[in-house]
Design a protein around this motif. Structure first.
Motif, PDB file in Angstrom:
ATOM      1  N   UNK A 137       1.054  -1.272   0.126  1.00  0.00           N
ATOM      2  CA  UNK A 137       0.278  -0.416  -0.149  1.00  0.00           C
ATOM      3  C   UNK A 137       0.996   1.503  -0.157  1.00  0.00           C
ATOM      4  N   UNK A 138       1.825   1.205   0.395  1.00  0.00           N
ATOM      5  CA  UNK A 138       3.078   2.470   0.598  1.00  0.00           C
ATOM      6  C   UNK A 138       3.831   2.424  -0.379  1.00  0.00           C
ATOM      7  N   UNK A 139       3.703   1.493  -0.663  1.00  0.00           N
ATOM      8  CA  UNK A 139       4.464   1.602  -2.738  1.00  0.00           C
ATOM      9  C   UNK A 139       3.287   2.158  -3.689  1.00  0.00           C
ATOM     10  N   UNK A 140       2.664   1.653  -3.457  1.00  0.00           N
ATOM     11  CA  UNK A 140       1.210   2.111  -4.503  1.00  0.00           C
ATOM     12  C   UNK A 140       0.950   3.577  -4.089  1.00  0.00           C
ATOM     13  N   UNK A 141       1.158   4.169  -2.696  1.00  0.00           N
ATOM     14  CA  UNK A 141       1.152   5.699  -2.039  1.00  0.00           C
ATOM     15  C   UNK A 141       2.409   6.571  -3.179  1.00  0.00           C
ATOM     16  N   UNK A 142       3.346   5.876  -2.761  1.00  0.00           N
ATOM     17  CA  UNK A 142       4.930   6.823  -3.040  1.00  0.00           C
ATOM     18  C   UNK A 142       4.613   6.352  -5.034  1.00  0.00           C
ATOM     19  N   UNK A 143       4.219   5.622  -5.085  1.00  0.00           N
ATOM     20  CA  UNK A 143       4.899   5.291  -6.734  1.00  0.00           C
ATOM     21  C   UNK A 143       4.139   6.273  -7.135  1.00  0.00           C
ATOM     22  N   UNK A 144       2.452   6.168  -6.986  1.00  0.00           N
ATOM     23  CA  UNK A 144       1.991   7.137  -6.983  1.00  0.00           C
ATOM     24  C   UNK A 144       2.330   9.140  -7.434  1.00  0.00           C
ATOM     25  N   UNK A 145       2.686   9.613  -5.923  1.00  0.00           N
ATOM     26  CA  UNK A 145       3.779  10.596  -5.888  1.00  0.00           C
ATOM     27  C   UNK A 145       4.082  11.184  -6.805  1.00  0.00           C
ATOM     28  N   UNK A 146       5.352  10.119  -7.128  1.00  0.00           N
ATOM     29  CA  UNK A 146       6.623   9.886  -7.961  1.00  0.00           C
ATOM     30  C   UNK A 146       6.337  10.250  -9.281  1.00  0.00           C
ATOM     31  N   UNK A 147       5.217   9.464  -9.885  1.00  0.00           N
ATOM     32  CA  UNK A 147       5.009  10.250 -10.760  1.00  0.00           C
ATOM     33  C   UNK A 147       4.164  11.371 -10.875  1.00  0.00           C
ATOM     34  N   UNK A 148       3.518  11.545  -9.991  1.00  0.00           N
ATOM     35  CA  UNK A 148       2.829  13.227 -10.405  1.00  0.00           C
ATOM     36  C   UNK A 148       4.050  13.898 -10.856  1.00  0.00           C
ATOM     37  N   UNK A 149       4.876  13.712  -9.352  1.00  0.00           N
ATOM     38  CA  UNK A 149       6.239  15.144  -9.376  1.00  0.00           C
ATOM     39  C   UNK A 149       6.616  15.137 -10.777  1.00  0.00           C
ATOM     40  N   UNK A 150       7.501  13.739 -10.915  1.00  0.00           N
ATOM     41  CA  UNK A 150       7.825  13.960 -12.451  1.00  0.00           C
ATOM     42  C   UNK A 150       7.485  14.324 -13.312  1.00  0.00           C
ATOM     43  N   UNK A 151       5.692  13.613 -14.001  1.00  0.00           N
ATOM     44  CA  UNK A 151       5.417  14.076 -14.870  1.00  0.00           C
ATOM     45  C   UNK A 151       4.384  15.251 -15.137  1.00  0.00           C
ATOM     46  N   UNK A 152       3.992  15.846 -14.372  1.00  0.00           N
ATOM     47  CA  UNK A 152       3.446  17.214 -13.783  1.00  0.00           C
ATOM     48  C   UNK A 152       4.477  18.121 -13.476  1.00  0.00           C
ATOM     49  N   UNK A 153       5.111  18.043 -12.584  1.00  0.00           N
ATOM     50  CA  UNK A 153       6.474  19.468 -11.922  1.00  0.00           C
ATOM     51  C   UNK A 153       7.996  19.245 -12.204  1.00  0.00           C
ATOM     52  N   UNK A 154       8.147  18.043 -12.482  1.00  0.00           N
ATOM     53  CA  UNK A 154      10.003  17.848 -13.012  1.00  0.00           C
ATOM     54  C   UNK A 154       9.833  18.456 -14.988  1.00  0.00           C
ATOM     55  N   UNK A 155       8.874  17.351 -15.747  1.00  0.00           N
ATOM     56  CA  UNK A 155       8.828  17.744 -17.143  1.00  0.00           C
ATOM     57  C   UNK A 155       8.878  19.088 -17.306  1.00  0.00           C
ATOM     58  N   UNK A 156       7.602  19.079 -17.174  1.00  0.00           N
ATOM     59  CA  UNK A 156       7.325  20.682 -17.847  1.00  0.00           C
ATOM     60  C   UNK A 156       8.215  21.490 -17.586  1.00  0.00           C
ATOM     61  N   UNK A 157       9.278  21.432 -16.398  1.00  0.00           N
ATOM     62  CA  UNK A 157      10.072  22.763 -16.257  1.00  0.00           C
ATOM     63  C   UNK A 157      11.524  21.739 -17.171  1.00  0.00           C
TER      64      UNK A 157
END
Length: 162
Positions: A137-157
């Motif tokens: 469950x922790x892995x699923x939450x962590x990976x979801x947050x991880x993907x969000x930060x990269x797709x929506x925050x880092x990559x657009x930069x």
């Protein structure tokens, strides 16, 4: 038009974001996956005849960590240095493949959720089984947050929505 103060702030924020992704997600995944695999193997072996046993979970986790490790390595070798130096050209070419890998990671999590019946524990679940599902469950939450930060925050930069 950007001024030097805005550019400097963005550089600091990007470096902090990269550092956060590496320490909070990459390092955490690398640290936690071996225990999840060990627990999955133990539960599958110990409860082999129980119909609730998550048969195939160990293999699914081993495949997932191999794919995730290759993905994180690519980010650490291409995306993070490009974001730090402003050399977005190399990163821009890699981003579509990394986004596709993120989709594959989400599909792997869905497969794991199916194998574990939505992370639902049977009434007779032992302590190892409980620790395993808590960790998943922790892995699923962590990976979801991880993907969000990269797709929506880092990559657009990096100047791309690819």
């Amino acid at each position: 038009m950007h001024d030097s103060a805005t550019d400097a702030l963005t550089d600091v924020q990007t470096e902090a974001l990269i550092s956060h992704i590496r320490t909070r997600y990459h390092d955490t995944h690398r640290r936690e996956f071996p225990d999840l695999i060990r627990l999955a193997r133990k539960v599958e072996t110990t409860h082999a005849t129980d119909p609730n046993t998550p048969h195939g979970l160990t293999h699914a986790l081993e495949v997932m960590i191999a794919e995730l490790e290759a993905h994180m390595h690519e980010e650490e070798e291409i995306i993070f240095p490009a974001a730090r130096t402003g050399a977005a050209g190399l990163a821009t070419a890699a981003i579509p493949g990394l986004r596709s890998a993120h989709d594959a990671h989400e599909a792997a999590l869905n497969q794991i959720a199916a194998i574990t019946h939505g992370f639902r524990l049977p009434l007779n679940a032992c302590r190892s089984w409980r620790r395993l599902y808590h960790g998943l469950g922790k892995l699923a939450e962590d990976l979801d947050e991880h993907i969000y930060l990269e797709n929506e925050v880092l990559f657009p930069r990096l100047g791309t929505q690819a």
